[in-house]
Design an enzyme around this catalytic site. Structure first.
Site, PDB file in Angstrom:
ATOM      1  N   ARG A 135      14.927  -3.154  -3.012  1.00 19.01           N
ATOM      2  CA  ARG A 135      14.218  -3.340  -1.737  1.00 19.01           C
ATOM      3  C   ARG A 135      14.681  -2.343  -0.682  1.00 19.01           C
ATOM      4  O   ARG A 135      14.073  -2.189   0.379  1.00 19.01           O
ATOM      5  CB  ARG A 135      14.398  -4.796  -1.253  1.00 19.01           C
TER       6      ARG A 135
ATOM      7  N   TYR B  65     -10.372  -0.117  13.974  1.00 16.00           N
ATOM      8  CA  TYR B  65     -10.304  -0.866  12.716  1.00 16.00           C
ATOM      9  C   TYR B  65     -10.081  -2.357  13.012  1.00 16.00           C
ATOM     10  O   TYR B  65      -9.111  -2.716  13.691  1.00 16.00           O
ATOM     11  CB  TYR B  65      -9.158  -0.312  11.858  1.00 16.00           C
TER      12      TYR B  65
ATOM     13  N   ASP C  23      -3.341   5.686  14.885  1.00 16.39           N
ATOM     14  CA  ASP C  23      -3.784   5.417  13.518  1.00 16.39           C
ATOM     15  C   ASP C  23      -4.586   6.648  13.076  1.00 16.39           C
ATOM     16  O   ASP C  23      -5.697   6.892  13.557  1.00 16.39           O
ATOM     17  CB  ASP C  23      -4.637   4.142  13.478  1.00 16.39           C
TER      18      ASP C  23
ATOM     19  N   LYS D 190      -6.480   5.251   1.542  1.00 17.14           N
ATOM     20  CA  LYS D 190      -7.718   6.018   1.764  1.00 17.14           C
ATOM     21  C   LYS D 190      -7.549   7.462   1.270  1.00 17.14           C
ATOM     22  O   LYS D 190      -6.995   7.679   0.213  1.00 17.14           O
ATOM     23  CB  LYS D 190      -8.099   5.960   3.243  1.00 17.14           C
TER      24      LYS D 190
HETATM   25  N1  PLP Z   1      -6.130   1.642   9.437  1.00 20.95           N
HETATM   26  C1  PLP Z   1      -7.411   1.934   9.178  1.00 20.95           C
HETATM   27  C2  PLP Z   1      -8.137   2.877  10.084  1.00 20.95           C
HETATM   28  C3  PLP Z   1      -8.057   1.346   8.080  1.00 20.95           C
HETATM   29  O1  PLP Z   1      -9.348   1.652   7.849  1.00 20.95           O
HETATM   30  C4  PLP Z   1      -7.337   0.454   7.255  1.00 20.95           C
HETATM   31  C5  PLP Z   1      -7.991  -0.187   6.089  1.00 20.95           C
HETATM   32  O2  PLP Z   1      -9.194  -0.159   5.942  1.00 20.95           O
HETATM   33  C6  PLP Z   1      -6.012   0.160   7.572  1.00 20.95           C
HETATM   34  C7  PLP Z   1      -5.428   0.788   8.662  1.00 20.95           C
HETATM   35  C8  PLP Z   1      -5.219  -0.834   6.748  1.00 20.95           C
HETATM   36  O3  PLP Z   1      -4.871  -0.279   5.536  1.00 20.95           O
HETATM   37  P1  PLP Z   1      -4.609  -1.090   4.167  1.00 20.95           P
HETATM   38  O4  PLP Z   1      -5.942  -1.606   3.715  1.00 20.95           O
HETATM   39  O5  PLP Z   1      -4.015  -0.060   3.271  1.00 20.95           O
HETATM   40  O6  PLP Z   1      -3.685  -2.203   4.489  1.00 20.95           O
END
Ligand code: PLP
Length: 380
Positions: free
Chosen positions: A48, A100, A171, A196
């Site tokens: 961990r 998001y 982000d 992504k």
């Molecule tokens: N940030 C954005 C802009 C996203 O589109 C997403 C997921 O769709 C996330 C964060 C969260 O990522 P995860 O699905 O890998 O937890």
């Protein structure tokens, strides 16, 4: 590898040693324990705390932004650790009103623990300034936003955050560190869902925070160890493999997205297209300044359904279109090598318009994608 080489070369060679007899590809190390006794060595006792497969991914990812990376089990695990690391003294989290939806859900879940989400249109810089003046805050930005692809001026946000003494988080999932470098505009941290485009093959979930602040990096590692949101070694290994082709993929995807956006903008069945590459004026200047090499794989558009479609017409028309493609996969998420699309408002917490279709351009030839879209739009 020496920083005198380009980021593209460094990514291709990431995770590989150069001594005789070493594997010339990154090793996968599926270990929960490491041989150890006496005083614990950092990262080399229990699984961990650390793993060579994460560390190789972190080195490659951090190198893109001349920074260090801490990887997590998912984008949301990364966001949770970052919020916990930053929000202790600063209870207000100033979020984009159109970003998001998962970030809105997460900050909402943290309310009982003292976090106060404040939703602001971050294109309105006066409103951002006012929100930061109201209370000690974390400024959480997202640009381009998912799913409306709105662009916020990072240089201005960086100045406003610095003047307020507020840490700025961006982000950067949609653009990736290849197309946009938030730390260069004053951000304390870039947040990624590696699920992504960064990994790019729709076969794993992972997340990361990238920063140049040693104190914040230490806190993030401490939260990861304490809360256990660690990446699996196999996912980390796959993500590093994907990262090696990110420059090729993201460039093709951005070209495809631009071609599709331009095509849709003239389509008689489409009434609005959202893509940074279609912006004009001041917004275009900001987009071009902070994303000089392309605007990413994601776009969204709204249909002009026939009047006969009825009240729920926009949603119904969008559902019909996304199931009528033969090439583009009806699916959520984005950034994979395969093109995908979905009616975004099918998710309960999403605030996008009912009929908005979000499309992630993959690496197929643009002509195939445009032909597939045109055929799907014919069903209307
Ligand atoms: N940030 C954005 C802009 C996203 O589109 C997403 C997921 O769709 C996330 C964060 C969260 O990522 P995860 O699905 O890998 O937890």
């Amino acid at each position: 590898m020496s920083e005198s080489f380009s980021v593209e070369s460094r990514l291709v060679h990431a995770g590989v040693g150069r001594s005789a007899g070493q594997p010339a590809t990154p090793p996968l190390v599926p270990a929960s324990i490491f041989v150890s006794w006496g005083d614990p060595q950092p990262g080399r006792g229990y699984g961990r705390e650390g793993n060579p497969s994460w560390e190789a991914l972190e080195a490659a990812l951090g190198g893109i932004e001349q920074a260090e990376a801490v990887v997590f089990a998912s984008g949301q695990a990364a966001s949770t650790a970052l919020l916990l690391a930053l929000a202790g003294e600063r209870k207000h989290v100033v979020l984009p009103s159109d970003g998001y939806y998962g970030t809105r859900v997460l900050t909402g879940k943290l309310r009982p623990y003292g976090v106060i989400p404040v939703h602001v249109d971050q294109q309105d810089l006066t409103a951002v300034r006012a929100a930061l003046a109201a209370a000690p805050s974390v400024l959480w930005a997202e640009t381009p936003t998912n799913p409306l692809l709105r662009v916020t001026d990072l240089a201005r946000l960086g100045e406003i955050a610095a003047a307020a003494g507020t840490p700025l988080v961006v982000d950067n999932t949609v653009a990736t560190g290849l197309l946009q470098r938030p730390l260069d505009w004053g951000a304390a941290a870039s947040l990624y869902s590696l699920t992504k485009a960064s990994s790019g093959h729709s076969d794993l979930l992972l997340g990361a925070v990238v920063s140049r602040d040693p104190g914040l990096l230490g806190e993030l590692r401490a939260w990861r160890s304490a809360a256990g949101g660690i990446p699996g070694p196999f996912e980390a290994w796959l993500a590093l493999r994907g990262l090696k082709t990110l420059p090729l993929r993201i460039s093709r995807q951005a070209q495809n997205a631009q071609a599709i956006a331009e095509h849709l903008a003239t389509h008689p069945r489409v009434r609005a297209v959202h893509y940074p590459g279609l912006l004009t004026g001041v917004a275009r200047e900001a987009a071009a300044r902070q994303m000089p090499d392309g605007f990413g794989p994601l776009l969204s558009f709204e249909l002009d359904p026939p009047k006969t479609a009825g009240a729920a017409g926009a949603a119904k028309a969008a559902d019909t279109v996304v199931t009528s493609s033969a090439l583009i996969v009806p699916a959520t998420s984005f950034g994979g090598v395969e093109s995908t699309w979905e009616r975004r408002a099918r998710w309960a917490s999403e605030t996008a318009p009912e009929g908005l279709i979000r499309l992630s351009a993959g690496v197929e030839p643009a002509a195939d994608l445009i032909a597939d879209i045109d055929r799907a739009l014919e069903v209307l």
